[in-house]
Scaffold this motif. Sequence first.
Motif, mmCIF file in Angstrom:
data_model
loop_
_atom_site.group_PDB
_atom_site.id
_atom_site.type_symbol
_atom_site.label_atom_id
_atom_site.label_comp_id
_atom_site.label_asym_id
_atom_site.label_seq_id
_atom_site.Cartn_x
_atom_site.Cartn_y
_atom_site.Cartn_z
ATOM 1 N N MET A 63 10.169 24.852 55.261
ATOM 2 C CA MET A 63 10.459 24.460 56.613
ATOM 3 C C MET A 63 9.920 23.055 56.820
ATOM 4 O O MET A 63 8.817 22.736 56.366
ATOM 5 C CB MET A 63 9.810 25.434 57.589
ATOM 6 C CG MET A 63 9.991 25.042 59.031
ATOM 7 S SD MET A 63 9.278 26.252 60.167
ATOM 8 C CE MET A 63 10.277 27.656 59.812
ATOM 9 N N VAL A 64 10.706 22.240 57.498
ATOM 10 C CA VAL A 64 10.304 20.880 57.816
ATOM 11 C C VAL A 64 10.378 20.708 59.327
ATOM 12 O O VAL A 64 11.440 20.912 59.921
ATOM 13 C CB VAL A 64 11.199 19.838 57.105
ATOM 14 C CG1 VAL A 64 10.801 18.426 57.496
ATOM 15 C CG2 VAL A 64 11.137 20.018 55.595
ATOM 16 N N CYS A 65 9.256 20.374 59.927
ATOM 17 C CA CYS A 65 9.185 20.149 61.365
ATOM 18 C C CYS A 65 9.254 18.655 61.611
ATOM 19 O O CYS A 65 8.292 17.930 61.346
ATOM 20 C CB CYS A 65 7.890 20.724 61.939
ATOM 21 S SG CYS A 65 7.722 22.501 61.692
ATOM 22 N N GLY A 66 10.400 18.201 62.072
ATOM 23 C CA GLY A 66 10.640 16.784 62.296
ATOM 24 C C GLY A 66 11.539 16.228 61.214
ATOM 25 O O GLY A 66 11.288 16.440 60.029
ATOM 26 N N TYR A 67 12.606 15.539 61.621
ATOM 27 C CA TYR A 67 13.548 14.997 60.636
ATOM 28 C C TYR A 67 13.805 13.514 60.886
ATOM 29 O O TYR A 67 14.916 13.040 60.900
ATOM 30 C CB TYR A 67 14.859 15.795 60.652
ATOM 31 C CG TYR A 67 15.708 15.588 59.434
ATOM 32 C CD1 TYR A 67 15.305 16.063 58.200
ATOM 33 C CD2 TYR A 67 16.924 14.915 59.506
ATOM 34 C CE1 TYR A 67 16.081 15.875 57.074
ATOM 35 C CE2 TYR A 67 17.718 14.723 58.386
ATOM 36 C CZ TYR A 67 17.287 15.205 57.178
ATOM 37 O OH TYR A 67 18.062 15.025 56.049
ATOM 38 N N ILE A 81 14.225 18.727 47.478
ATOM 39 C CA ILE A 81 15.467 18.897 46.720
ATOM 40 C C ILE A 81 15.284 18.388 45.289
ATOM 41 O O ILE A 81 15.728 19.041 44.337
ATOM 42 C CB ILE A 81 16.638 18.203 47.448
ATOM 43 C CG1 ILE A 81 16.937 18.969 48.751
ATOM 44 C CG2 ILE A 81 17.874 18.127 46.555
ATOM 45 C CD1 ILE A 81 17.886 18.272 49.684
ATOM 46 N N ARG A 82 14.599 17.255 45.116
ATOM 47 C CA ARG A 82 14.326 16.750 43.761
ATOM 48 C C ARG A 82 13.520 17.764 42.957
ATOM 49 O O ARG A 82 13.641 17.843 41.734
ATOM 50 C CB ARG A 82 13.563 15.423 43.821
ATOM 51 C CG ARG A 82 14.427 14.214 44.063
ATOM 52 C CD ARG A 82 13.693 12.912 43.836
ATOM 53 N NE ARG A 82 12.649 12.645 44.799
ATOM 54 C CZ ARG A 82 12.812 12.023 45.963
ATOM 55 N NH1 ARG A 82 14.013 11.616 46.330
ATOM 56 N NH2 ARG A 82 11.794 11.809 46.770
ATOM 57 N N ARG A 138 17.014 24.319 47.086
ATOM 58 C CA ARG A 138 18.402 24.177 47.507
ATOM 59 C C ARG A 138 18.416 23.771 48.981
ATOM 60 O O ARG A 138 17.623 24.298 49.777
ATOM 61 C CB ARG A 138 19.161 25.480 47.331
ATOM 62 C CG ARG A 138 19.257 25.921 45.880
ATOM 63 C CD ARG A 138 19.994 27.213 45.733
ATOM 64 N NE ARG A 138 19.414 28.223 46.620
ATOM 65 C CZ ARG A 138 19.959 29.396 46.886
ATOM 66 N NH1 ARG A 138 21.091 29.735 46.343
ATOM 67 N NH2 ARG A 138 19.370 30.254 47.690
ATOM 68 N N PRO A 139 19.307 22.873 49.369
ATOM 69 C CA PRO A 139 19.369 22.461 50.777
ATOM 70 C C PRO A 139 19.507 23.635 51.742
ATOM 71 O O PRO A 139 18.895 23.635 52.811
ATOM 72 C CB PRO A 139 20.597 21.551 50.827
ATOM 73 C CG PRO A 139 20.691 20.988 49.447
ATOM 74 C CD PRO A 139 20.226 22.115 48.545
ATOM 75 N N GLU A 166 24.532 17.605 58.211
ATOM 76 C CA GLU A 166 25.422 16.943 57.254
ATOM 77 C C GLU A 166 24.868 17.025 55.837
ATOM 78 O O GLU A 166 25.625 17.017 54.878
ATOM 79 C CB GLU A 166 25.641 15.487 57.657
ATOM 80 C CG GLU A 166 26.513 15.340 58.885
ATOM 81 C CD GLU A 166 26.568 13.913 59.413
ATOM 82 O OE1 GLU A 166 25.933 13.010 58.818
ATOM 83 O OE2 GLU A 166 27.257 13.713 60.430
ATOM 84 N N ALA A 167 23.542 17.124 55.721
ATOM 85 C CA ALA A 167 22.902 17.285 54.410
ATOM 86 C C ALA A 167 22.865 18.740 53.977
ATOM 87 O O ALA A 167 22.229 19.082 52.979
ATOM 88 C CB ALA A 167 21.484 16.703 54.452
ATOM 89 N N GLU A 168 23.550 19.611 54.737
ATOM 90 C CA GLU A 168 23.669 21.045 54.451
ATOM 91 C C GLU A 168 22.356 21.799 54.580
ATOM 92 O O GLU A 168 22.126 22.802 53.905
ATOM 93 C CB GLU A 168 24.315 21.271 53.083
ATOM 94 C CG GLU A 168 25.711 20.694 52.992
ATOM 95 C CD GLU A 168 26.394 20.985 51.665
ATOM 96 O OE1 GLU A 168 25.761 21.581 50.776
ATOM 97 O OE2 GLU A 168 27.564 20.620 51.539
#
Length: 87
Positions: free
Chosen positions: A1-5, A17-18, A22-23, A41-43
Amino acid sequence: MVCGYGATGEEAVAELIRRGCRPRDIVVVECDADALESAAEAELITLHGDATRRAVLETARVGRARAVVIAVNRDDSAILTILTVRQ
């Protein structure tokens, strides 16, 4: 989980991802509609909301996350998000 994009959150997602994530396994919690659109858009899985709010994190299923990246743009929000995640 990522809080803030923002820039930091986007870079954190790129690193995940690297490293083989998986997205579609990454959930992004963000208040900004443009940032959410970019994440979609980055799935990535997206959730519009404030990561400092417990209900938002519960909706995002924070309890099931293997890791949480706090990438919000203010120190006070980051601290509150960390405390909320730990609940």
